[in-house]
Design a protein around this motif. Structure first.
Motif, mmCIF file in Angstrom:
data_model
loop_
_atom_site.group_PDB
_atom_site.id
_atom_site.type_symbol
_atom_site.label_atom_id
_atom_site.label_comp_id
_atom_site.label_asym_id
_atom_site.label_seq_id
_atom_site.Cartn_x
_atom_site.Cartn_y
_atom_site.Cartn_z
ATOM 1 N N THR A 117 -6.324 27.382 49.269
ATOM 2 C CA THR A 117 -5.206 26.375 49.372
ATOM 3 C C THR A 117 -4.237 27.012 50.321
ATOM 4 O OG1 THR A 117 -5.952 25.501 47.105
ATOM 5 C CG2 THR A 117 -3.724 25.126 48.071
ATOM 6 N N LEU A 118 -4.032 28.318 50.248
ATOM 7 C CA LEU A 118 -3.010 29.263 50.836
ATOM 8 C C LEU A 118 -3.334 28.950 52.323
ATOM 9 C CD1 LEU A 118 -2.099 32.191 48.662
ATOM 10 C CD2 LEU A 118 -0.601 30.250 49.158
ATOM 11 N N TYR A 119 -4.606 29.394 52.618
ATOM 12 C CA TYR A 119 -5.226 29.371 54.009
ATOM 13 C C TYR A 119 -4.831 27.783 54.526
ATOM 14 C CZ TYR A 119 -8.335 29.678 57.901
ATOM 15 O OH TYR A 119 -8.741 29.698 59.528
ATOM 16 N N LYS A 120 -5.303 26.717 53.801
ATOM 17 C CA LYS A 120 -4.779 25.334 54.221
ATOM 18 C C LYS A 120 -3.317 25.006 54.609
ATOM 19 C CE LYS A 120 -8.393 23.103 51.543
ATOM 20 N NZ LYS A 120 -8.602 22.720 50.178
ATOM 21 N N LEU A 121 -2.373 25.921 53.604
ATOM 22 C CA LEU A 121 -1.142 25.697 53.588
ATOM 23 C C LEU A 121 -0.575 25.943 54.839
ATOM 24 C CD1 LEU A 121 0.238 26.097 49.850
ATOM 25 C CD2 LEU A 121 0.466 23.919 51.420
ATOM 26 N N ILE A 122 -1.244 27.297 55.294
ATOM 27 C CA ILE A 122 -0.781 28.070 56.574
ATOM 28 C C ILE A 122 -1.256 27.266 57.809
ATOM 29 C CG2 ILE A 122 -1.130 30.314 57.848
ATOM 30 C CD1 ILE A 122 -1.598 31.795 55.077
ATOM 31 N N HIS A 123 -2.590 26.943 57.616
ATOM 32 C CA HIS A 123 -3.041 26.280 58.990
ATOM 33 C C HIS A 123 -2.673 24.915 59.515
ATOM 34 C CE1 HIS A 123 -5.071 30.241 58.837
ATOM 35 N NE2 HIS A 123 -4.705 30.334 59.900
ATOM 36 N N ARG A 124 -2.605 24.063 58.095
ATOM 37 C CA ARG A 124 -2.174 22.640 58.597
ATOM 38 C C ARG A 124 -1.092 22.437 59.278
ATOM 39 N NH1 ARG A 124 -0.017 20.208 52.822
ATOM 40 N NH2 ARG A 124 2.302 20.838 52.910
ATOM 41 N N PRO A 125 -1.359 21.437 60.156
ATOM 42 C CA PRO A 125 -0.246 21.204 61.279
ATOM 43 C C PRO A 125 1.044 20.857 60.456
ATOM 44 C CG PRO A 125 -1.953 19.311 61.290
ATOM 45 C CD PRO A 125 -2.309 20.245 60.368
ATOM 46 N N ARG A 126 2.257 21.322 60.915
ATOM 47 C CA ARG A 126 3.476 20.917 60.347
ATOM 48 C C ARG A 126 4.065 19.770 60.793
ATOM 49 N NH1 ARG A 126 4.606 22.417 56.306
ATOM 50 N NH2 ARG A 126 6.872 22.840 56.390
ATOM 51 N N ARG A 127 4.565 18.985 60.053
ATOM 52 C CA ARG A 127 5.274 17.404 60.152
ATOM 53 C C ARG A 127 6.451 17.759 60.998
ATOM 54 N NH1 ARG A 127 1.021 16.040 58.862
ATOM 55 N NH2 ARG A 127 -0.072 15.206 57.217
ATOM 56 N N GLY A 138 8.876 27.943 59.918
ATOM 57 C CA GLY A 138 8.491 28.628 61.090
ATOM 58 C C GLY A 138 7.714 29.991 60.714
ATOM 59 N N ARG A 139 7.955 31.040 61.332
ATOM 60 C CA ARG A 139 7.357 32.332 61.403
ATOM 61 C C ARG A 139 7.636 33.056 59.920
ATOM 62 N NH1 ARG A 139 7.959 34.742 66.843
ATOM 63 N NH2 ARG A 139 6.278 33.855 68.073
ATOM 64 N N ASN A 140 8.822 32.832 59.458
ATOM 65 C CA ASN A 140 8.748 33.273 57.919
ATOM 66 C C ASN A 140 7.986 32.719 57.007
ATOM 67 O OD1 ASN A 140 10.557 35.225 56.345
ATOM 68 N ND2 ASN A 140 11.380 33.440 55.689
ATOM 69 N N TYR A 172 1.241 34.139 54.357
ATOM 70 C CA TYR A 172 0.194 35.418 54.402
ATOM 71 C C TYR A 172 0.306 36.406 53.440
ATOM 72 C CZ TYR A 172 -2.323 34.044 58.905
ATOM 73 O OH TYR A 172 -3.064 33.559 59.648
ATOM 74 N N ASN A 173 1.470 36.858 53.103
ATOM 75 C CA ASN A 173 1.831 37.874 52.037
ATOM 76 C C ASN A 173 1.001 37.442 50.796
ATOM 77 O OD1 ASN A 173 2.964 39.423 53.768
ATOM 78 N ND2 ASN A 173 4.753 39.008 52.901
#
Length: 112
Positions: free
Chosen positions: A102-112, A54-56, A62-63
């Motif tokens: 890659t981090l951008y993709k990890l943040i923005h890809r839809p979560r399963r 989730g948010r964490n 992001y950090n």
């Protein structure tokens, strides 16, 4: 997975950036310390994010991305100040760009 592969890439980045930090140390200990701290924060926050939810998770990723951008800026400053050659940091800049993407993709890809 993309996440575990990028973790290995961030560890290799830390190894290389710490080499640059050793060169910078002689001229600017504060910048060298900031390079080490920012680069180390990339895999540390990434790892924490990968095992959070989730948010964490999003906050840690992001950090990590912010620290990768800060590491890039440190390399640019070191090159601009003449502590390291711009051509020497070019490959590391490319790797950091890839880490950020890659981090951008990890943040923005839809979560399963």
């Amino acid at each position: 997975s993309m996440a575990l592969r990028i973790y290995d890439v961030t560890i290799e980045m830390v190894r290389c950036v710490s080499g640059f930090a050793r060169r910078v140390q002689r001229f600017d200990p504060d910048l060298a310390r900031q390079m080490r701290r920012a680069s180390a924060s990339v895999p540390l926050n990434l790892n924490e994010g990968l095992y959070s939810q989730g948010r964490n998770r999003e906050a840690r990723l992001y950090n990590s991305m912010g620290s990768a951008k800060e590491t890039l800026a440190c390399l640019d400053v070191a090159a601009a100040a003449g502590y390291v050659a711009a051509r020497d940091v070019a490959r590391e800049r490319e790797r950091l760009d890839r880490i950020v993407a890659t981090l951008y993709k990890l943040i923005h890809r839809p979560r399963r």
